[in-house]
Write a protein that holds these residues in place. Structure first.
Motif, PDB file in Angstrom:
ATOM      1  N   TYR A  43       0.876  -1.187   0.000  1.00  0.00           N
ATOM      2  CA  TYR A  43       0.000   0.000   0.000  1.00  0.00           C
ATOM      3  C   TYR A  43       0.907   1.230   0.000  1.00  0.00           C
ATOM      4  CZ  TYR A  43      -3.632   3.304   1.103  1.00  0.00           C
ATOM      5  OH  TYR A  43      -4.494   4.377   1.052  1.00  0.00           O
ATOM      6  N   GLN A  49      -3.674   6.619   5.660  1.00  0.00           N
ATOM      7  CA  GLN A  49      -3.015   5.344   5.995  1.00  0.00           C
ATOM      8  C   GLN A  49      -1.575   5.370   5.495  1.00  0.00           C
ATOM      9  OE1 GLN A  49      -5.120   1.756   4.762  1.00  0.00           O
ATOM     10  NE2 GLN A  49      -3.250   0.534   4.894  1.00  0.00           N
ATOM     11  N   ASP A  52       3.104   0.673   3.465  1.00  0.00           N
ATOM     12  CA  ASP A  52       3.577  -0.595   4.023  1.00  0.00           C
ATOM     13  C   ASP A  52       5.100  -0.667   4.041  1.00  0.00           C
ATOM     14  OD1 ASP A  52       1.100  -1.787   4.485  1.00  0.00           O
ATOM     15  OD2 ASP A  52       0.928  -2.403   2.384  1.00  0.00           O
ATOM     16  N   ARG A 100       1.026  -3.996   8.691  1.00  0.00           N
ATOM     17  CA  ARG A 100      -0.120  -3.873   7.787  1.00  0.00           C
ATOM     18  C   ARG A 100      -1.425  -4.243   8.495  1.00  0.00           C
ATOM     19  NH1 ARG A 100      -2.673  -5.272   3.106  1.00  0.00           N
ATOM     20  NH2 ARG A 100      -1.346  -4.009   1.774  1.00  0.00           N
ATOM     21  N   LEU A 103      -2.457  -1.536  10.771  1.00  0.00           N
ATOM     22  CA  LEU A 103      -2.973  -0.370  10.037  1.00  0.00           C
ATOM     23  C   LEU A 103      -4.369  -0.630   9.475  1.00  0.00           C
ATOM     24  CD1 LEU A 103       0.314   0.799   8.286  1.00  0.00           C
ATOM     25  CD2 LEU A 103      -1.029   2.103   9.966  1.00  0.00           C
ATOM     26  N   THR A 106      -6.714  -0.305  12.402  1.00  0.00           N
ATOM     27  CA  THR A 106      -6.822   1.099  12.800  1.00  0.00           C
ATOM     28  C   THR A 106      -7.664   1.888  11.800  1.00  0.00           C
ATOM     29  OG1 THR A 106      -4.614   0.894  13.748  1.00  0.00           O
ATOM     30  CG2 THR A 106      -5.474   3.127  13.468  1.00  0.00           C
ATOM     31  N   HIS A 107      -7.402   1.672  10.502  1.00  0.00           N
ATOM     32  CA  HIS A 107      -8.139   2.407   9.469  1.00  0.00           C
ATOM     33  C   HIS A 107      -9.636   2.076   9.545  1.00  0.00           C
ATOM     34  CE1 HIS A 107      -7.892   4.065   5.082  1.00  0.00           C
ATOM     35  NE2 HIS A 107      -8.887   4.582   5.751  1.00  0.00           N
ATOM     36  N   MET A 130      -3.302   8.613  11.270  1.00  0.00           N
ATOM     37  CA  MET A 130      -3.212   7.296  11.903  1.00  0.00           C
ATOM     38  C   MET A 130      -1.803   6.742  11.897  1.00  0.00           C
ATOM     39  SD  MET A 130      -5.024   4.539   9.299  1.00  0.00           S
ATOM     40  CE  MET A 130      -5.941   5.787   8.387  1.00  0.00           C
ATOM     41  N   GLY A 135      -4.890   6.489  16.390  1.00  0.00           N
ATOM     42  CA  GLY A 135      -5.265   7.465  15.378  1.00  0.00           C
ATOM     43  C   GLY A 135      -6.151   8.536  15.965  1.00  0.00           C
ATOM     44  N   GLY A 212      -8.050   2.854   0.926  1.00  0.00           N
ATOM     45  CA  GLY A 212      -7.192   2.137   1.861  1.00  0.00           C
ATOM     46  C   GLY A 212      -7.458   0.648   1.950  1.00  0.00           C
ATOM     47  N   HIS A 214      -8.615  -2.535   4.465  1.00  0.00           N
ATOM     48  CA  HIS A 214      -9.486  -2.679   5.634  1.00  0.00           C
ATOM     49  C   HIS A 214      -9.637  -4.137   6.028  1.00  0.00           C
ATOM     50  CE1 HIS A 214     -10.990   1.484   5.964  1.00  0.00           C
ATOM     51  NE2 HIS A 214     -10.601   1.530   4.707  1.00  0.00           N
TER      52      HIS A 214
END
Ligand SMILES: [Zn+2]
Length: 245
Positions: A43, A49, A52, A100, A103, A106-107, A130, A135, A212, A214
């Motif tokens: 990513y 976000q 990576d 990853r 993240l 979190t996202h 974040m 975040g 992003g 997820h």
């Protein structure tokens, strides 16, 4: 969902966010710019976000990737001391899974928070940031009632427990803008040149235009802790969250 392409790179992470290892060929290699692969799951960063981290394995050596630059191509940026695979090399790409996955949780957690605060308090998101497992979102919110922090946290964790499906799909610009939720995400004003909009949908709670990665359901986010609610001036509240597990 259609194949996602950036320059010469097919973006695997937008089709399968669970992918952590794949094979690819090097199509460009430059000491200044970095490396371009024909297929990549890195990513590149965006929508709040961060990019990576990971490695490329080839010929018995490894090239660590610490950043991605979005230009005409997606340039993977290696650590300076690491060897550069020449054009044509077949490499095994591997993402740093802990980062990853954190993240993604979190996202998705921030989208859930955005959905909860809009539903319960009518407030719109005006900014975000974040890191892995923490975040913040900024809201245009004039007054907060007593017990706001506790009630937001309880509502967020109720939505985590509800195990709502999270899906990503593409819509035409016209279809996307027919969804009232898309218009309310004030930070997601889309450039007029974009004709296909990627949607991230927390079933029954939140729909946003988003690029992003997820998790697949709200249960996979894990427990959400509201760390702090800050008053940043008239009509501006900042909510900081962490994912303590
Ligand atoms: Zn997002």
């Amino acid at each position: 969902m259609g194949e996602a392409v950036h320059g010469r790179t097919t973006r695997l992470e937008l089709v399968d966010s669970t992918l952590r290892e794949w094979d690819a060929a090097v199509v460009a290699s430059d000491p200044e710019e970095g490396i371009v692969l024909d297929r990549s799951a890195f990513y590149p960063g965006g929508g709040g976000q961060p990019p990576d981290h990971g490695v490329l394995l080839w010929g018995g050596v490894q090239t660590r990737i610490a950043d991605v630059r979005r230009r005409d191509d997606l340039w993977l940026v290696p650590l300076e001391e690491d060897p550069l695979p020449p054009v044509g090399t077949v490499v095994r790409g591997a993402l740093e899974d802990d980062r990853r996955t954190a993240l993604m949780r979190t996202h998705s957690g921030l989208h859930l928070l955005s959905g909860v605060v809009f539903r319960d308090f009518g407030a719109l998101v005006t900014g975000s940031n974040m890191d892995p497992l923490s975040g913040r979102l900024d809201f245009n919110l004039d007054e907060v009632p007593a017990g706001f922090k506790e009630s937001v946290e309880a509502a967020c964790n109720a939505e985590v427990s509800a195990d709502r499906a999270i899906s990503a799909y593409e819509l035409s610009r016209a279809e996307a803008f027919a969804i009232p939720d898309i218009i309310r995400t004030a930070t997601n004003l889309l450039p007029p040149t974009i004709e296909v909009v990627r949607i991230v949908d927390i079933n029954g709670l939140d729909v946003q235009a988003d690029g992003g990665t997820h998790v697949a359901s709200t249960l996979q986010i894990g427990r959400i802790q509201v760390v702090k609610v800050e008053n940043k001036g008239k009509g501006f509240r900042r909510i900081r969250v962490s994912l303590p597990d």
